[in-house]
Scaffold this motif. Sequence first.
Motif, mmCIF file in Angstrom:
data_model
loop_
_atom_site.group_PDB
_atom_site.id
_atom_site.type_symbol
_atom_site.label_atom_id
_atom_site.label_comp_id
_atom_site.label_asym_id
_atom_site.label_seq_id
_atom_site.Cartn_x
_atom_site.Cartn_y
_atom_site.Cartn_z
ATOM 1 N N ARG A 353 -6.192 -47.140 11.460
ATOM 2 C CA ARG A 353 -7.573 -47.611 11.537
ATOM 3 C C ARG A 353 -8.331 -46.800 12.582
ATOM 4 N N SER A 356 -8.770 -43.006 11.195
ATOM 5 C CA SER A 356 -9.518 -42.693 9.979
ATOM 6 C C SER A 356 -10.844 -42.042 10.361
ATOM 7 N N SER A 361 -15.116 -44.200 1.616
ATOM 8 C CA SER A 361 -15.125 -45.646 1.800
ATOM 9 C C SER A 361 -13.764 -46.326 1.698
ATOM 10 N N PRO A 362 -12.858 -45.949 0.769
ATOM 11 C CA PRO A 362 -11.607 -46.717 0.704
ATOM 12 C C PRO A 362 -10.834 -46.667 2.017
ATOM 13 N N ARG A 364 -12.014 -45.724 5.123
ATOM 14 C CA ARG A 364 -12.763 -46.262 6.260
ATOM 15 C C ARG A 364 -12.684 -47.784 6.299
ATOM 16 N N GLU A 365 -13.004 -48.424 5.181
ATOM 17 C CA GLU A 365 -13.041 -49.875 5.165
ATOM 18 C C GLU A 365 -11.643 -50.456 5.000
ATOM 19 N N GLY A 366 -10.830 -49.783 4.169
ATOM 20 C CA GLY A 366 -9.508 -50.321 3.850
ATOM 21 C C GLY A 366 -8.569 -50.356 5.041
ATOM 22 N N GLY A 368 -9.353 -50.598 8.155
ATOM 23 C CA GLY A 368 -9.800 -51.662 9.051
ATOM 24 C C GLY A 368 -9.412 -53.028 8.516
ATOM 25 N N TRP A 369 -9.559 -53.187 7.227
ATOM 26 C CA TRP A 369 -9.240 -54.469 6.599
ATOM 27 C C TRP A 369 -7.751 -54.780 6.749
ATOM 28 N N VAL A 393 -4.819 -54.127 -1.529
ATOM 29 C CA VAL A 393 -5.702 -53.216 -0.785
ATOM 30 C C VAL A 393 -5.030 -51.856 -0.634
ATOM 31 N N LYS A 396 -5.329 -49.915 -3.680
ATOM 32 C CA LYS A 396 -6.670 -49.398 -3.975
ATOM 33 C C LYS A 396 -7.070 -48.250 -3.055
ATOM 34 N N ILE A 397 -6.421 -48.141 -1.911
ATOM 35 C CA ILE A 397 -6.709 -46.995 -1.035
ATOM 36 C C ILE A 397 -5.946 -45.778 -1.537
#
Lengths: 448, 361
Positions: A353, A356, A361-362, A364-366, A368-369, A393, A396-397
């Motif tokens: 995290r 990155s 988007s996958p 950056r956000e993934g 962190g999620w 998740v 999907k990344i």
Amino acid sequence: MAESIKILTGNFDVPGIEQLDVYRKNGGYAGLEKALKQMSPDEIVEEVKKSGVRGRGGAGFPMGMKWGFLAKPEGVPRYLVCNGDESEPGTFKDHYLMMKSPHLLIEGMIISSFALGANTSFIYVRGELMYVINILEKAIAEAKAAGLLGKNILGTGYDLELVVQPGGGAYICGEETALLESLEGKRGNPRNKPPFPAVKGLYQCPTVVNNVESISTTPWIVLNGGEEYAKVGIGRSTGTKLISASGHVKNPGVYEIELGLPVEEFIYSDQYLGGIRDGHGLKAVVAGGSSVPILPKDLILKTAAGEPRLMSYESLSDGGFASGTMLGSGGFIAMDETTCIVRNTWNFSRFYRHESCGQCSPCREGTGWMEKVLYRIEHGKGNERDIDLLVDVAKKIEGNTICPLGDAAAWPVASAIRHFRDEFEWHVKNPEAATKKGAVYQPELSLA
Amino acid sequence: MEENKFKVTIDGIETEVAPGTTILQAARQIGPEVAPPAMCYYKPLEKSGGKCRACLVKVAQGSAKDTRAMPKLMASCITQVQDGMVVENYTNEEVVETRKGIVEFLLLNHPLDCPVCDQAGECSLQDFAFKHGTEAQRFEEERRTYEREDIGDKIQLHMNRCILCYRCVHTADQITDGRCHGVMYRGDHAEISTYISKAVDNDFSGNMIDVCPVGALTDKTFRFKNRVWFSKPVDAHRDCDKCSGKVHLWYKGDEVIRVTGRKNQWGEVDEFICNTCRFDKKETADWVIEGPAKMQRHSVLSANKYRKDAIKPEYALKHAAQNYKQIDDSRPYNKSLEEVKESEDYKALMDKNKEFKLLNK
């Protein structure tokens, strides 16, 4: 077992090997003389192709093939960049190599630059390793004074400038295109590919980016021939590999092993790691740096088919990601039964995290999620949905990002859940017990 | 100019495009029905694209020579077509599923404050999420938040809404001078900012508002004045010594409340306008009105306003031509009952039926 062949680390124990005269007395720069005086650039490339040496930075792409892809348009300079931005948790082999024997890398750089026709080459070293950079710069000054660098090297008419560039301390700059951006003085964001660096790399010129360890093999290959190199190792995993071993083992450190060494021997033999620390047993291994899938003890010692697992590109990835892993960059992290896999996974994903680049988007956000969900699970606030959520998740990344950092962030999480799902479930179901200091899930069966 | 053209098939529809065209552009040539969504790609801006991953497609066949499928989904906005390439977009389950994930990722830290956001109604993220997303969100964590920041006296940056598409960075880089607008920090703490909280002081800085796909960069002279779908856009132009002067004027009653560049079908401004036209000329007398602006039929902006006919004949005909062939006429219901009873299929079915009955006796 017989003393195994040492291609890189043979001279490492000689006192003062970082000095030019000591290095030369021990056979240093013989490869360079042979390369520059007796061989043509194409012959060197051919030898490297024959050797079958594969990129040691993690991806394992054949180095000779990479060199073969280099575009050679007229009137455009070509560059060689050495990737010393080693930041993978668990990997510290390049650091050791550059610190111990800077001239080995410099010799390799000169040979490789000559083979590729580059007149300016760069060594991009991780910014945190300032003292290593000092060692390298001192060695380069020595080499320059001795006529091994600069104009008209060894009287052959070949010129080479070698530049050491400290990185800014970002893991992402170990990705080759991000490294090039950083080298150009920009923000270290990976580029979209194609075009690949071999066509448009540094300053939009054809560029080869190689790992420190890969480049350091070239003096030996030039001296002894590519075929000789290919005899070492097993199958398509030729040669030796530096493994940086850490974790709960008796003798952590950097080892040069012949590829094809059984993992069991590597862990338990006194010549290498000497086994797990007293009174404890092996639980899991991350075989190639934090980004490769974690494997439990039974799968790291034996493949799913029951064959002993070897330290080689093919054997470690046997079984795909369902039951295999990757050799990666050779960061071997062994964990005993006191290790909490959930905490370890959270720790890894915290790293990703943080590192990155935030471009696509996958990732950056993934990242962190995943970190936030793992934090909750580790701190007793998870629920059962979260485990499947993490798997989804990660899926999907994986594969949907610009650079492999997304994959590297997704694999440890996905594999930890794949192999240690009961441990995650235990954390979710027993938040009180799991959040006690030092609490680790102990399956009933292993107590016997 | 080379004469040869590449043949590409996208979602079963064949087209011919010039070499060097990207998959996204080829799909756009066929029509909006097969065009992948794009959140970061912006044709007039160089180097844009590849970041949001919304336009990922499956390349089922690399080219006529190399018929293998590409192992990963490809970003269609930066992948160039090859001759004989077969691309699956809406017809591929994996692509649809991945796109759902992308919507989720983009909305993860997005505040969903559409009711108070000026961009609502012309927001690419709204359209994208509505078309490709799921109904529910699985994110339970706290969102990252930022303070609002003024970039100059006319533009406000609302970083919470930003999806980091880098369009404004490219705009600032390419059509204004002095590099002071960029991305700071990394990962999910990355933010758009100026160095250091400086105003982007340039005649063309207002275009950052137009290129922003979400409500992160908004026009301070328009903020909270009106919902976009209550305002009426008209095409207008004026003689401007700095730019083309071709704009949309947005009316509320008789008052011009906003001036923007003209967006094409894909939401892209082809001709950037200057700040004088955008911020200072807000009288009808300043402009030569050309007529009502053409809005997309699907957009809420066209609600209760102008309406072109609802069918796009070229696309419909093309689609019908492609799919009509695939209807299989040899199915049993086209035959007479006697013919069916004679057929092998029928006999096999009856045999199975008998076996089943015997088993269950």
